[in-house]
Scaffold this active site. Structure first.
Site, PDB file in Angstrom:
ATOM      1  CE  LYS A 184      -0.861  -2.713  26.810  1.00  0.00           C
ATOM      2  NZ  LYS A 184      -1.167  -3.077  28.035  1.00  0.00           N
ATOM      3  N   GLY A 237       0.360 -13.526  25.864  1.00  0.00           N
ATOM      4  CA  GLY A 237      -0.566 -13.327  26.609  1.00  0.00           C
ATOM      5  C   GLY A 237      -1.796 -14.454  26.459  1.00  0.00           C
ATOM      6  CB  THR A 241      -5.350 -11.320  23.958  1.00  0.00           C
ATOM      7  OG1 THR A 241      -6.091 -11.454  25.246  1.00  0.00           O
ATOM      8  CG2 THR A 241      -5.221  -9.979  23.789  1.00  0.00           C
ATOM      9  CD  GLU A 259       6.455 -17.267  22.553  1.00  0.00           C
ATOM     10  OE1 GLU A 259       6.010 -18.439  22.809  1.00  0.00           O
ATOM     11  OE2 GLU A 259       7.452 -17.214  22.049  1.00  0.00           O
ATOM     12  CD  GLU A 391      -3.619 -20.289  30.551  1.00  0.00           C
ATOM     13  OE1 GLU A 391      -4.076 -19.332  29.834  1.00  0.00           O
ATOM     14  OE2 GLU A 391      -2.360 -20.298  30.766  1.00  0.00           O
TER      15      GLU A 391
END
Ligand code: NAD
Length: 506
Positions: A184, A237, A241, A259, A391
């Site tokens: 996806k 991502g 999430t 990651e 970030e």
């Protein structure tokens, strides 16, 4: 500024690829795909719903249980993977053009990423053939060995920053080890993902091994993660999430690799090769449009060289060539999407009250439209500033001075993230001791981000869980069953042989 480049033969609609066939969503839902230079819709893509994910997982499950792929010899699978690498290499110009058009990455950097994608397939093609496992003999009594097996259907969920390369990074080890997959991709950048089916068919990958579902993370991604026939989830991502996915996967004890985000420090000591450190720190935060998980987005500089370093850094940033993604001279292109542009711009506004603005500070000059951000430098940023802690994922750097090694280490470790770190010093002892004390999954000493594919990749703290890369990817995508055989008498204690009277029990 030259004119906006639109690749020839751009598809106007992208479909899922399930069980070897291109299909739309059963209910017909679609979403719009923009290009980041015009921010106009150039295509629609099928928006996967739960029933579409069900079909994709069923196709992958069927290929795993009944298909040839998991049972093939590593050498046979390896041949297919090498063909995939050959095809990617032969199409790298076209791939890079499409990737750059869809993501806004500068074409030169997109080309490098396409080559890296080919290399990922070649690397795992070689690794599964070389792969061996432990067998142990207990003299005269037992033999033990590891029966390594693919796990089943792997869910691969990927981000938009370097989409094709990120996808290859998961696809190559997942299929090399005999799993089947449902991927996806991120909905901002579906274009290059749509090239995989053709590449895989041409290379001879059996039907159903690779399945692709476009759609939103909240619907297609979430359902895929929770699907009972998906035992393994690899996600790249955002950290938040990652936390959601972790919670969703927990009740079924799925194998999980996360990651996630980063706010990596680059620490420059006064004894460093300052010229090399300058090149690497400028490149480290502004390459890939700053949309890079391992970006050195916090630069910590020792006081003795601080003023000079900061001035030269800002000068470099002002000279960076911002331009059309398709122009080979471009160093920073257009950010991926207007929503992301807004996010980065809002951090720049926050930064104006948190640091000393030395370069950039808003939309790039000469680009009234598109998602162009001027490379932005903030100096004297305090460690509690939001632009130091959060970030931004764009071409924005926070620079902070330090005096001692202890202070530098405290600053380096003072975020919730721990993905990468870069240390610049010519003192060998300091380099290693400092590297070991940094809370990060990866450290580069006197180097920009150059990674050999054999080394482990991943983060600590909010930057992730688990490691991929080299044999760690093989371990993640396989299960290791240990098998024991007795070669002699088993010497099992004999329970239930003596009668109760003989043992004296009542
Ligand atoms: P994102 O988390 O928004 O989306 C990533 C993918 O997850 C997309 O395909 C998205 O549709 C899907 N998704 C979203 N919600 C989901 C859910 N609830 N369940 C399942 N899937 C879901 O991240 P992004 O904005 O696409 O990418 C940028 C982020 O990725 C940054 O934080 C960056 O640091 C990180 N990143 C990390 C690495 C790494 O290796 N550590 C590499 C690249 C990017």
């Amino acid at each position: 500024m030259t004119t906006h480049f639109v690749p020839d033969n751009l598809p106007s609609h992208l479909q899922h690829y399930i069980g070897g066939k291109f299909v739309d969503s059963l209910a017909g839902e679609t979403f719009e795909v923009l290009d980041p230079v015009s921010n106009q819709t150039y295509a629609t893509a099928a928006a996967g719903q739960t029933e579409d994910v069900d079909l994709a997982v069923a196709a992958a499950r069927d290929a795993f249980v009944n298909g040839p792929w998991p049972k093939m010899k590593p050498r046979e699978r390896s041949r297919v993977l090498h063909k995939i690498a050959d095809i990617i290499e032969s199409r790298d110009d076209e791939l890079a053009l499409l990737e750059s058009f869809d993501s806004g990455l500068p074409i030169k950097q997109a080309k490098g990423q396409a080559r890296r994608a080919a290399e990922n397939f070649r690397f795992f093609a070689d690794l599964v053939v070389a792969q061996h496992d432990t067998a142990l003999k207990v003299p005269g009594s037992q033999l033990n060995y590891v029966n390594r097996k693919p796990i089943g259907v792997a869910a691969l969920i990927t981000p938009w920053n370097v989409p094709f390369m990120q996808e290859s990074w998961k696809l190559a080890p997942a299929i090399a080890t005999g799993n089947t997959v449902v991927m996806k991709p991120a909905s901002y950048t579906p274009l290059s993902a749509a090239l995989w089916p053709e590449i895989f068919e041409e290379a001879g990958l059996p039907e159903g091994v690779f399945n692709l579902v476009f759609g939103s993370g909240g619907v297609a991604g979430d359902y895929l993660v929770k699907h009972p026939d998906v035992p393994i989830v690899s996600f790249t991502g955002d950290s938040s999430t990652g936390a959601t996915i972790s919670t969703a996967a927990a009740p079924q004890f799925k194998s999980l690799s996360l990651e996630l985000g980063g706010k990596s420090p680059a620490i420059v000591f006064a004894d460093a090769d300052v010229e090399a450190a300058l090149d690497a720190t400028v490149f480290g935060v502004f390459s890939l449009n700053g949309e890079r998980c391992t970006a050195g987005s916090r630069v910590l500089v020792q006081r003795e060289i601080y003023d000079d370093f900061v001035a030269r850094f800002a000068e470099r940033a002002k000279n960076i060539v911002v331009g059309l993604p398709s122009d080979p001279a471009t160093e920073v292109g257009s950010l991926v999407h207007p929503n992301h542009f807004d996010k980065v711009m809002s951090y720049i506004e926050i930064g104006k009250s948190e640091g000393r603005l030395l370069a950039g500070g808003g939309r790039a000059e000469g680009f009234p439209t598109g998602n162009y951000v001027a490379p932005t430098v903030f100096a004297d940023v305090a460690p509690d500033a939001r632009i130091f802690q959060e970030e931004i994922f764009g071409p924005v750097v926070a620079i902070t001075p330090f005096d001692t090694d202890e202070e530098a280490l405290a600053l380096a470790n003072n975020t919730k993230y721990g993905l990468a770190a870069y240390v610049w010093t010519n003192d060998l002892k300091r380099a290693h001791n400092f590297a070991h004390a940094i809370e990060s999954g990866m450290v580069w000493l006197n180097s920009n981000n150059v990674r050999d594919l054999r080394t482990p990749f991943g983060g600590v703290k909010a930057s992730g869980l688990g490691r991929e890369g080299g044999y760690r990817s093989i371990d993640f995508y396989t299960t290791q069953q240990s098998v024991q055989i007795t070669l002699n008498d088993a010497h099992t204690p004999k329970f239930g042989v003596q009668s109760s009277r003989e043992t004296g029990d009542a």
